[in-house]
Design a protein around this motif. Structure first.
Motif, PDB file in Angstrom:
ATOM      1  N   SER A 193      -5.938   2.299 -11.623  1.00 47.24           N
ATOM      2  CA  SER A 193      -6.864   2.018 -10.521  1.00 47.24           C
ATOM      3  C   SER A 193      -6.474   0.787  -9.721  1.00 47.24           C
ATOM      4  N   THR A 194      -5.783  -0.144 -10.329  1.00 43.31           N
ATOM      5  CA  THR A 194      -5.427  -1.377  -9.639  1.00 43.31           C
ATOM      6  C   THR A 194      -4.135  -1.262  -8.850  1.00 43.31           C
ATOM      7  N   MET A 195      -3.357  -0.200  -9.105  1.00 39.51           N
ATOM      8  CA  MET A 195      -2.040  -0.112  -8.490  1.00 39.51           C
ATOM      9  C   MET A 195      -1.802   1.175  -7.722  1.00 39.51           C
ATOM     10  N   GLY A 196      -2.033   2.321  -8.335  1.00 36.79           N
ATOM     11  CA  GLY A 196      -1.743   3.593  -7.685  1.00 36.79           C
ATOM     12  C   GLY A 196      -1.634   4.698  -8.705  1.00 36.79           C
ATOM     13  N   VAL A 197      -0.546   5.469  -8.655  1.00 41.23           N
ATOM     14  CA  VAL A 197      -0.376   6.598  -9.557  1.00 41.23           C
ATOM     15  C   VAL A 197       1.067   6.658 -10.039  1.00 41.23           C
ATOM     16  N   ALA A 198       1.235   6.959 -11.330  1.00 39.59           N
ATOM     17  CA  ALA A 198       2.553   7.145 -11.934  1.00 39.59           C
ATOM     18  C   ALA A 198       2.674   8.593 -12.372  1.00 39.59           C
ATOM     19  N   ILE A 224       8.866   9.528 -13.749  1.00 38.44           N
ATOM     20  CA  ILE A 224       9.573  10.188 -12.660  1.00 38.44           C
ATOM     21  C   ILE A 224       9.502   9.355 -11.384  1.00 38.44           C
ATOM     22  N   ALA A 225       8.305   8.905 -11.053  1.00 37.08           N
ATOM     23  CA  ALA A 225       8.104   8.117  -9.834  1.00 37.08           C
ATOM     24  C   ALA A 225       6.730   7.471  -9.897  1.00 37.08           C
ATOM     25  N   ARG A 226       6.514   6.499  -8.993  1.00 42.06           N
ATOM     26  CA  ARG A 226       5.198   5.907  -8.865  1.00 42.06           C
ATOM     27  C   ARG A 226       4.913   5.628  -7.394  1.00 42.06           C
ATOM     28  N   PHE A 227       3.651   5.769  -7.027  1.00 44.38           N
ATOM     29  CA  PHE A 227       3.188   5.486  -5.678  1.00 44.38           C
ATOM     30  C   PHE A 227       2.121   4.404  -5.769  1.00 44.38           C
ATOM     31  N   ASP A 228       2.336   3.297  -5.074  1.00 42.80           N
ATOM     32  CA  ASP A 228       1.430   2.160  -5.163  1.00 42.80           C
ATOM     33  C   ASP A 228       0.678   1.944  -3.858  1.00 42.80           C
ATOM     34  N   VAL A 229      -0.543   1.404  -3.981  1.00 40.74           N
ATOM     35  CA  VAL A 229      -1.340   1.063  -2.811  1.00 40.74           C
ATOM     36  C   VAL A 229      -0.798  -0.229  -2.210  1.00 40.74           C
ATOM     37  N   SER A 230      -0.517  -0.197  -0.928  1.00 40.59           N
ATOM     38  CA  SER A 230      -0.024  -1.392  -0.247  1.00 40.59           C
ATOM     39  C   SER A 230      -1.040  -1.965   0.724  1.00 40.59           C
ATOM     40  N   ALA A 231      -2.098  -1.198   1.015  1.00 42.64           N
ATOM     41  CA  ALA A 231      -3.097  -1.631   1.997  1.00 42.64           C
ATOM     42  C   ALA A 231      -3.836  -2.869   1.516  1.00 42.64           C
ATOM     43  N   LEU A 232      -4.195  -3.725   2.454  1.00 41.13           N
ATOM     44  CA  LEU A 232      -4.973  -4.915   2.135  1.00 41.13           C
ATOM     45  C   LEU A 232      -6.434  -4.532   1.921  1.00 41.13           C
TER      46      LEU A 232
END
Length: 340
Positions: A118-123, A133-141
């Motif tokens: 929840s604090t970063m994104g999805v793995a 395999i990969a990870r997608f992180d939230v970059s929005a402020l």
């Protein structure tokens, strides 16, 4: 967001809603009164989790073999149970790949396990090798809490954010591109629902559970604070991309995990200890309550999944020494709930 701050957000919201939820415990709706089987007799342990600090939050089923995966909200561990097992094993240890928590989970058709932090994104993991395999992180402020995930028939993943009230999207092409470029990418919002959902206090949880219809043409998303349900069309340039679902017989306040199959929607409503079943009609535009079970032995159910003919429910015990209050938990377990 640090774990301390994350827990403060959850605890503040949970305390506010718990005051009104207490009166609802032990009750049933008119739809549920049609059955003469006591709620408690329908609830039993499917399997236990191998940790006394698990505080589970999400669950996913691998439809290829029936394995289920459960994530720990407090340490990020992932547990796996094979069909018929009485106790799950550790699939990914706590802290794997720096993950501090595990919220929504989903296994896609390719056998990839999507795990939300929840604090970063999805793995995304390979269930055969356990490799990342990969990870997608939230970059929005700004504040965010990535919460739940649904995957449509074409392999596209959609993820809710409970604090920013947006839905992120990850397509198969985006996943392939991330793998080709070091396995890391950013989550991007596909649907901004701030102008659509009911007004709410700053910092309140809104979007939570999300589910896709069997065809992948639309998503259903719950606003847990208002108790509303929304239909999101997945087709690009849809003339009616987001609409509020007409609900009959009840609402989805405190709605957490959702499960949708063949015109039937199941929902976990956490602090009221309630599982509900809804009939979805009018191409996802109408939801009618068919059945409701409320029982304290559900121990703050955060989500559920249909595995074969079973309804498996995550008993989080968040109010027993977890993010919702002090206390001592009993053995952590996934429950099976009949009659729903």
């Amino acid at each position: 967001m640090s774990r301390t701050i994350r827990r403060r957000h959850f605890s503040t919201i949970a305390t506010a809603v718990a005051l009104t939820a207490v009166a609802a415990c032990g009750t049933t709706t008119d739809a549920a009164k049609a059955t003469d089987q006591p709620a408690a007799s329908r609830i039993s342990t499917a399997y236990e989790l191998p940790s006394d600090r698990a505080y589970p939050e999400g669950i996913a089923v691998d439809t290829r073999n029936g394995d289920t995966y459960v994530g720990s909200y407090t340490n990020g561990a992932i547990y796996r149970a094979t069909p018929g097992a009485r106790r799950a094993d550790i699939f990914l240890a706590e802290g794997t790949d720096g993950r501090k928590t595990a919220n929504g989970l989903k296994v896609d058709r390719a056998g990839r396990l999507w795990v939300i932090d929840s604090t970063m994104g999805v793995a995304i993991y390979d269930t055969g090798t356990r490799a990342l395999i990969a990870r997608f992180d939230v970059s929005a402020l700004g504040p965010h809490m990535v919460n739940d995930v649904a995957i449509t028939q074409d392999g596209t993943a959609y993820l809710t954010d409970s604090l920013s009230a947006v839905v992120y999207r990850v397509t198969e092409a985006q996943l392939a591109d991330a793998v080709a470029h070091g396995g890391k990418a950013e989550l991007t919002a596909q649907f901004d629902m701030n102008s659509t959902i009911a007004s709410h206090k700053a910092g309140s949880f809104t979007l939570n559970g999300i589910a896709s219809d069997d065809s992948g043409r639309y998503l259903l998303v719950v606003d847990m604070t208002a108790g509303d349900l929304y239909r999101i069309a997945t087709a690009p340039n849809s003339p009616d991309p987001i609409r509020k679902v007409a609900m009959h017989g009840g609402d989805l306040k405190y709605g957490d995990g959702l499960e949708l199959h063949g015109g039937t929607l199941w929902a976990a409503q956490n602090v009221t200890n309630t599982i509900t079943r809804w009939k979805i009609t009018d191409d996802g535009a109408t939801a009618t309550l068919e059945q409701s079970i409320t029982d304290e032995s559900l121990h703050i159910p955060t989500t559920l999944v249909r595995a074969g003919n079973q309804t498996l429910v995550v008993a989080s015990q968040f109010d027993k020494g977890g993010p919702m209050g002090p206390g001592t938990p009993t053995t952590f377990a996934v429950l099976t709930v009949g009659g729903i």
